[in-house]
Write a protein that holds these residues in place. Structure first.
Motif, PDB file in Angstrom:
ATOM      1  N   PHE A  65       0.838  -1.211   0.000  1.00  0.00           N
ATOM      2  CA  PHE A  65       0.000   0.000   0.000  1.00  0.00           C
ATOM      3  C   PHE A  65       0.869   1.255   0.000  1.00  0.00           C
ATOM      4  CE2 PHE A  65      -3.337  -2.942   1.400  1.00  0.00           C
ATOM      5  CZ  PHE A  65      -4.416  -2.491   0.657  1.00  0.00           C
ATOM      6  N   ASP A  66       2.039   1.185   0.657  1.00  0.00           N
ATOM      7  CA  ASP A  66       2.945   2.335   0.699  1.00  0.00           C
ATOM      8  C   ASP A  66       3.507   2.685  -0.674  1.00  0.00           C
ATOM      9  OD1 ASP A  66       2.535   2.558   3.432  1.00  0.00           O
ATOM     10  OD2 ASP A  66       4.447   1.593   3.975  1.00  0.00           O
ATOM     11  N   LYS A  67       3.493   1.735  -1.616  1.00  0.00           N
ATOM     12  CA  LYS A  67       3.982   1.995  -2.975  1.00  0.00           C
ATOM     13  C   LYS A  67       3.015   2.875  -3.774  1.00  0.00           C
ATOM     14  CE  LYS A  67       6.367  -2.430  -3.786  1.00  0.00           C
ATOM     15  NZ  LYS A  67       6.338  -3.617  -4.681  1.00  0.00           N
ATOM     16  N   LEU A  68       1.755   2.944  -3.329  1.00  0.00           N
ATOM     17  CA  LEU A  68       0.768   3.768  -4.040  1.00  0.00           C
ATOM     18  C   LEU A  68       1.144   5.240  -3.896  1.00  0.00           C
ATOM     19  CD1 LEU A  68      -2.511   1.968  -2.906  1.00  0.00           C
ATOM     20  CD2 LEU A  68      -1.420   1.839  -5.160  1.00  0.00           C
ATOM     21  N   PRO A  69       0.717   6.079  -4.838  1.00  0.00           N
ATOM     22  CA  PRO A  69       1.018   7.507  -4.723  1.00  0.00           C
ATOM     23  C   PRO A  69       0.555   8.070  -3.371  1.00  0.00           C
ATOM     24  CG  PRO A  69       0.073   7.019  -6.874  1.00  0.00           C
ATOM     25  CD  PRO A  69      -0.039   5.758  -6.057  1.00  0.00           C
ATOM     26  N   ALA A  70       1.321   9.016  -2.856  1.00  0.00           N
ATOM     27  CA  ALA A  70       1.016   9.626  -1.559  1.00  0.00           C
ATOM     28  C   ALA A  70      -0.431  10.091  -1.509  1.00  0.00           C
ATOM     29  CB  ALA A  70       1.956  10.809  -1.311  1.00  0.00           C
ATOM     30  N   GLY A  71      -1.112   9.769  -0.415  1.00  0.00           N
ATOM     31  CA  GLY A  71      -2.483  10.205  -0.210  1.00  0.00           C
ATOM     32  C   GLY A  71      -3.541   9.254  -0.762  1.00  0.00           C
ATOM     33  N   THR A  72      -3.130   8.274  -1.571  1.00  0.00           N
ATOM     34  CA  THR A  72      -4.100   7.365  -2.200  1.00  0.00           C
ATOM     35  C   THR A  72      -4.887   6.574  -1.163  1.00  0.00           C
ATOM     36  OG1 THR A  72      -2.708   7.152  -4.169  1.00  0.00           O
ATOM     37  CG2 THR A  72      -4.389   5.463  -3.844  1.00  0.00           C
ATOM     38  N   VAL A  73      -4.186   5.976  -0.196  1.00  0.00           N
ATOM     39  CA  VAL A  73      -4.863   5.143   0.800  1.00  0.00           C
ATOM     40  C   VAL A  73      -5.841   5.985   1.609  1.00  0.00           C
ATOM     41  CG1 VAL A  73      -4.563   3.689   2.837  1.00  0.00           C
ATOM     42  CG2 VAL A  73      -3.016   3.428   0.894  1.00  0.00           C
ATOM     43  N   ASP A  74      -5.402   7.160   2.071  1.00  0.00           N
ATOM     44  CA  ASP A  74      -6.290   8.036   2.846  1.00  0.00           C
ATOM     45  C   ASP A  74      -7.522   8.426   2.028  1.00  0.00           C
ATOM     46  OD1 ASP A  74      -4.611   7.976   5.041  1.00  0.00           O
ATOM     47  OD2 ASP A  74      -3.567   9.827   4.488  1.00  0.00           O
ATOM     48  N   MET A  75      -7.318   8.710   0.744  1.00  0.00           N
ATOM     49  CA  MET A  75      -8.425   9.092  -0.134  1.00  0.00           C
ATOM     50  C   MET A  75      -9.403   7.920  -0.278  1.00  0.00           C
ATOM     51  SD  MET A  75      -9.590   8.771  -3.625  1.00  0.00           S
ATOM     52  CE  MET A  75      -8.183   8.070  -4.416  1.00  0.00           C
ATOM     53  N   LEU A  76      -8.869   6.701  -0.479  1.00  0.00           N
ATOM     54  CA  LEU A  76      -9.736   5.535  -0.667  1.00  0.00           C
ATOM     55  C   LEU A  76     -10.531   5.175   0.589  1.00  0.00           C
ATOM     56  CD1 LEU A  76      -7.367   3.236  -2.745  1.00  0.00           C
ATOM     57  CD2 LEU A  76      -9.519   4.253  -3.530  1.00  0.00           C
ATOM     58  N   MET A  77      -9.994   5.513   1.768  1.00  0.00           N
ATOM     59  CA  MET A  77     -10.646   5.163   3.034  1.00  0.00           C
ATOM     60  C   MET A  77     -11.827   6.079   3.369  1.00  0.00           C
ATOM     61  SD  MET A  77      -9.080   2.557   4.420  1.00  0.00           S
ATOM     62  CE  MET A  77      -7.523   1.826   4.850  1.00  0.00           C
ATOM     63  N   LYS A  78     -11.982   7.171   2.620  1.00  0.00           N
ATOM     64  CA  LYS A  78     -13.090   8.093   2.891  1.00  0.00           C
ATOM     65  C   LYS A  78     -14.408   7.441   2.500  1.00  0.00           C
ATOM     66  CE  LYS A  78     -10.394  12.290   2.422  1.00  0.00           C
ATOM     67  NZ  LYS A  78     -10.122  13.481   1.633  1.00  0.00           N
ATOM     68  N   PRO A  79     -15.463   7.648   3.300  1.00  0.00           N
ATOM     69  CA  PRO A  79     -16.763   7.020   3.011  1.00  0.00           C
ATOM     70  C   PRO A  79     -17.261   7.252   1.588  1.00  0.00           C
ATOM     71  CG  PRO A  79     -16.807   8.078   5.158  1.00  0.00           C
ATOM     72  CD  PRO A  79     -15.495   8.453   4.521  1.00  0.00           C
ATOM     73  N   GLU A  80     -17.001   8.431   1.043  1.00  0.00           N
ATOM     74  CA  GLU A  80     -17.501   8.723  -0.308  1.00  0.00           C
ATOM     75  C   GLU A  80     -16.777   7.907  -1.394  1.00  0.00           C
ATOM     76  OE1 GLU A  80     -14.727  12.266   0.748  1.00  0.00           O
ATOM     77  OE2 GLU A  80     -16.128  10.969   1.790  1.00  0.00           O
ATOM     78  N   ASN A  81     -15.667   7.259  -1.036  1.00  0.00           N
ATOM     79  CA  ASN A  81     -14.910   6.450  -2.002  1.00  0.00           C
ATOM     80  C   ASN A  81     -15.041   4.951  -1.728  1.00  0.00           C
ATOM     81  OD1 ASN A  81     -13.948   8.750  -3.363  1.00  0.00           O
ATOM     82  ND2 ASN A  81     -12.409   9.037  -1.777  1.00  0.00           N
TER      83      ASN A  81
END
Length: 166
Positions: A65-81
């Protein structure tokens, strides 16, 4: 004389993986899969992956997961995503219990490439490279199975080093 049973399962994330536990129960014990566990919870997939299955799960590590672009995991964890997160996670799941030997046999039988249909619906391509099982996702990204055949009560987990993208 007492004989201690030897687990056929490899250790994952510093934890023993019990073949008597479900996929989520074991994953929650792995310190290498805290991001995956949080994502599965955020996507509402714990109950699904606790079901009878069987399922074959290609489980990305925290480092994957750390290999993903910065902020990707946080963005995906949002309810709207949640829909996008669910799509990515279910792309790591194949219906049925496929051991590494099953996948390698399918690769050999298919002339070097086996197409696995994911629960998400899109294909993953399995190949063998230097004795290692490799997965190629729909976007051409490659992931290596680093720990294979972690048997679960409702399937099998193969640990992978890269998040696969549908």
């Amino acid at each position: 004389m007492s004989i201690t049973p030897v687990s056929a399962n490899p250790m994952v994330g510093g934890a023993a993986m019990s073949p008597m536990k479900t996929i989520p129960e074991n994953a929650m014990n792995s310190k290498d899969h805290t991001t995956l566990v949080a994502a599965v919870k955020a996507a509402g997939l714990v109950d699904t992956l606790s079901g009878t299955g069987p399922f074959t799960v290609f489980a990305p590590t925290n480092a994957a997961f750390d290999k993903l672009p910065a902020g990707t995991v946080d963005m995906l964890m949002k309810p709207e995503n949640k829909d996008q997160l669910t799509k990515i996670l279910t792309y790591h799941v194949v219906a049925g219990r496929m051991t590494s030997k099953d996948i390698a046999a399918a690769v050999k039988q298919s002339g070097g490439k086996a197409i696995l249909t994911t629960v998400e619906g899109e294909p993953l391509t399995a190949t063998m490279m230097g004795g290692k099982l490799m997965l190629t996702d729909a976007k051409g990204g490659m992931s290596t199975v680093t720990i294979k055949d972690v048997m679960q009560s409702n399937g099998v987990i193969h640990v992978v080093d890269t998040v696969l993208m549908p």
